[in-house]
Design a protein around this motif. Sequence first.
Motif, PDB file in Angstrom:
ATOM      1  N   UNK A  53       0.840  -1.204   0.000  1.00  0.00           N
ATOM      2  CA  UNK A  53       0.000   0.000   0.000  1.00  0.00           C
ATOM      3  C   UNK A  53       0.879   1.259   0.000  1.00  0.00           C
ATOM      4  N   UNK A  54       1.912   1.283   0.838  1.00  0.00           N
ATOM      5  CA  UNK A  54       2.803   2.452   0.882  1.00  0.00           C
ATOM      6  C   UNK A  54       3.473   2.672  -0.470  1.00  0.00           C
ATOM      7  N   UNK A  55       3.876   1.593  -1.126  1.00  0.00           N
ATOM      8  CA  UNK A  55       4.536   1.689  -2.436  1.00  0.00           C
ATOM      9  C   UNK A  55       3.606   2.307  -3.475  1.00  0.00           C
ATOM     10  N   UNK A  56       2.352   1.888  -3.461  1.00  0.00           N
ATOM     11  CA  UNK A  56       1.393   2.421  -4.428  1.00  0.00           C
ATOM     12  C   UNK A  56       1.024   3.868  -4.080  1.00  0.00           C
ATOM     13  N   UNK A  57       0.978   4.161  -2.795  1.00  0.00           N
ATOM     14  CA  UNK A  57       0.673   5.544  -2.372  1.00  0.00           C
ATOM     15  C   UNK A  57       1.748   6.486  -2.903  1.00  0.00           C
ATOM     16  N   UNK A  58       2.993   6.029  -2.857  1.00  0.00           N
ATOM     17  CA  UNK A  58       4.092   6.848  -3.375  1.00  0.00           C
ATOM     18  C   UNK A  58       3.939   7.124  -4.860  1.00  0.00           C
ATOM     19  N   UNK A  59       3.292   6.194  -5.559  1.00  0.00           N
ATOM     20  CA  UNK A  59       3.111   6.382  -7.012  1.00  0.00           C
ATOM     21  C   UNK A  59       1.854   7.205  -7.323  1.00  0.00           C
ATOM     22  N   UNK A  60       1.077   7.546  -6.296  1.00  0.00           N
ATOM     23  CA  UNK A  60      -0.082   8.414  -6.546  1.00  0.00           C
ATOM     24  C   UNK A  60      -1.439   7.811  -6.231  1.00  0.00           C
ATOM     25  N   UNK A  61      -1.461   6.617  -5.653  1.00  0.00           N
ATOM     26  CA  UNK A  61      -2.750   6.039  -5.249  1.00  0.00           C
ATOM     27  C   UNK A  61      -3.186   6.668  -3.920  1.00  0.00           C
ATOM     28  N   UNK A  62      -4.489   6.903  -3.796  1.00  0.00           N
ATOM     29  CA  UNK A  62      -5.043   7.448  -2.553  1.00  0.00           C
ATOM     30  C   UNK A  62      -5.992   6.396  -1.978  1.00  0.00           C
ATOM     31  N   UNK A  63      -5.676   5.933  -0.773  1.00  0.00           N
ATOM     32  CA  UNK A  63      -6.484   4.855  -0.169  1.00  0.00           C
ATOM     33  C   UNK A  63      -7.553   5.445   0.735  1.00  0.00           C
ATOM     34  N   UNK A  64      -8.789   5.021   0.515  1.00  0.00           N
ATOM     35  CA  UNK A  64      -9.916   5.479   1.339  1.00  0.00           C
ATOM     36  C   UNK A  64     -10.703   4.240   1.762  1.00  0.00           C
ATOM     37  N   UNK A  65     -11.591   4.412   2.739  1.00  0.00           N
ATOM     38  CA  UNK A  65     -12.410   3.259   3.149  1.00  0.00           C
ATOM     39  C   UNK A  65     -13.762   3.230   2.445  1.00  0.00           C
ATOM     40  N   UNK A  66     -14.280   4.408   2.103  1.00  0.00           N
ATOM     41  CA  UNK A  66     -15.614   4.451   1.499  1.00  0.00           C
ATOM     42  C   UNK A  66     -15.633   5.315   0.253  1.00  0.00           C
ATOM     43  N   UNK A  67     -16.571   5.025  -0.593  1.00  0.00           N
ATOM     44  CA  UNK A  67     -16.694   5.732  -1.872  1.00  0.00           C
ATOM     45  C   UNK A  67     -16.988   7.215  -1.682  1.00  0.00           C
ATOM     46  N   UNK A  68     -17.680   7.565  -0.597  1.00  0.00           N
ATOM     47  CA  UNK A  68     -18.025   8.984  -0.416  1.00  0.00           C
ATOM     48  C   UNK A  68     -16.809   9.843  -0.064  1.00  0.00           C
ATOM     49  N   UNK A  69     -15.646   9.188   0.092  1.00  0.00           N
ATOM     50  CA  UNK A  69     -14.408   9.953   0.299  1.00  0.00           C
ATOM     51  C   UNK A  69     -13.717  10.251  -1.037  1.00  0.00           C
ATOM     52  N   UNK A  70     -14.287   9.791  -2.153  1.00  0.00           N
ATOM     53  CA  UNK A  70     -13.666   9.978  -3.470  1.00  0.00           C
ATOM     54  C   UNK A  70     -14.401  11.077  -4.227  1.00  0.00           C
ATOM     55  N   UNK A  71     -13.647  11.876  -5.015  1.00  0.00           N
ATOM     56  CA  UNK A  71     -14.322  12.841  -5.880  1.00  0.00           C
ATOM     57  C   UNK A  71     -14.950  12.130  -7.084  1.00  0.00           C
ATOM     58  N   UNK A  72     -15.945  12.748  -7.720  1.00  0.00           N
ATOM     59  CA  UNK A  72     -16.607  12.126  -8.883  1.00  0.00           C
ATOM     60  C   UNK A  72     -15.661  11.997 -10.073  1.00  0.00           C
ATOM     61  N   UNK A  73     -14.709  12.926 -10.167  1.00  0.00           N
ATOM     62  CA  UNK A  73     -13.965  13.041 -11.426  1.00  0.00           C
ATOM     63  C   UNK A  73     -12.602  12.339 -11.408  1.00  0.00           C
ATOM     64  N   UNK A  74     -12.385  11.438 -10.462  1.00  0.00           N
ATOM     65  CA  UNK A  74     -11.156  10.629 -10.489  1.00  0.00           C
ATOM     66  C   UNK A  74     -11.527   9.154 -10.476  1.00  0.00           C
ATOM     67  N   UNK A  75     -10.705   8.316 -11.125  1.00  0.00           N
ATOM     68  CA  UNK A  75     -11.009   6.875 -11.146  1.00  0.00           C
ATOM     69  C   UNK A  75     -10.928   6.271  -9.738  1.00  0.00           C
ATOM     70  N   UNK A  76     -11.725   5.258  -9.502  1.00  0.00           N
ATOM     71  CA  UNK A  76     -11.656   4.543  -8.223  1.00  0.00           C
ATOM     72  C   UNK A  76     -11.557   3.043  -8.497  1.00  0.00           C
ATOM     73  N   UNK A  77     -10.750   2.380  -7.690  1.00  0.00           N
ATOM     74  CA  UNK A  77     -10.543   0.929  -7.831  1.00  0.00           C
ATOM     75  C   UNK A  77     -11.068   0.254  -6.576  1.00  0.00           C
ATOM     76  N   UNK A  78     -11.763  -0.857  -6.751  1.00  0.00           N
ATOM     77  CA  UNK A  78     -12.269  -1.623  -5.613  1.00  0.00           C
ATOM     78  C   UNK A  78     -11.271  -2.731  -5.293  1.00  0.00           C
ATOM     79  N   UNK A  79     -11.011  -2.946  -4.012  1.00  0.00           N
ATOM     80  CA  UNK A  79      -9.926  -3.845  -3.595  1.00  0.00           C
ATOM     81  C   UNK A  79     -10.180  -5.303  -3.974  1.00  0.00           C
ATOM     82  N   UNK A  80      -9.135  -6.108  -3.860  1.00  0.00           N
ATOM     83  CA  UNK A  80      -9.176  -7.526  -4.264  1.00  0.00           C
ATOM     84  C   UNK A  80     -10.179  -8.343  -3.462  1.00  0.00           C
ATOM     85  N   UNK A  81     -10.577  -7.811  -2.286  1.00  0.00           N
ATOM     86  CA  UNK A  81     -11.470  -8.577  -1.401  1.00  0.00           C
ATOM     87  C   UNK A  81     -12.923  -8.553  -1.839  1.00  0.00           C
TER      88      UNK A  81
END
Length: 318
Positions: A53-81
């Motif tokens: 997670x830290x490695x990906x954060x350094x590359x520009x990933x932003x980790x959140x717990x819920x969708x309402x923490x994401x803006x509409x205009x950026x892509x979001x990825x759902x975790x492997x679980x």
Amino acid sequence: MEHAKPPLTLYLAAPRGFCAGVDRAIKIVEMALQKWGAPVYVRHEIVHNKFVVDGLREKGAVFVEELDECPDDRPVIFSAHGVPKSVPAEAQRRNMIHVDATCPLVTKVHVEAARHHEEGLQLVMIGHAGHPEVLGTMGQLPEGEVILVETVEDVAAITPRDPDRLAFITQTTLSVDDTAAIVEALQARFPRIIGPAKEDICYATTNRQAAVKAVAPKIDALLVIGAPNSSNSKRLVEVGRAAGCGYSQLVMRADQIDWRAIDGVRSVAVTAGASAPEVLVNEVIDAFRARYDVAVEVVETAQENVEFKVPRVLRMPA
Ligand code: 10E
Ligand code: SF4
């Protein structure tokens, strides 16, 4: 004069570490960052490993717990679980670019659950309360359609609406042996319950546990590299203990090894959960080499050649 280092046999369990679902999920985040640039949002840790997670954060990933923490205009990825059905539905409603990194073997369980539900069966899920995979799988069906059981004792306490119209599913990362006992209890109490041939535990979970069982009789101590929130990694610690290994411990990386606790051991085994990268295994081996005269032996109980493709949207040019 430097004292001679004590001899130590270090057994490396194989298979260990990354499974195909984890490999794919990490690739999805990396490819999304390449395609759309930073930031790319990720709902929940993409896999349960701080180093990843830290490695990906350094590359520009932003980790959140819920969708309402994401803006509409950026892509979001759902975790492997995996995620409850409401999550992609909400992303769709907000017109967000969303990519699902749910492992195909988790999706398979989602599909199984939906099929049983369509046939009018109520579901019993064997799994751990609150784990994201369990929330995601239970969230495939309406409230009340999936009853969770965690233990053999739970089986006696559940009150399904019709004991003759039941099917069971499981989390993919459970202990193979503990789950067999729960399935047996379910079948004894509900003889008409429908289910998979055994359970839904995936190949990677099964293989990593089998490797630990094979190595356990040879060792004084087992170290499992993995995170405290990683279900499959914690199961490896328990499997080691159940197989007779007196010292079986989870460590995130080398700096968590309790050297005093393993003072005097002559043989250790090292394995890694499905979300733990091999660099951390090498770090642990190097830490042993610094203190012991180490002979490494690999104990391999299976070979894996599973690979999952990333979603098509990431294979297309921008
Ligand atoms: O806590 P888990 O073992 O479920 O997750 P992990 O991220 O440690 O390992 C990957 C396993 C997944 C995505 C569940 N099938
Ligand atoms: Fe998929 Fe199994 Fe890996 Fe989970 S542990 S991501 S189900 S392969």
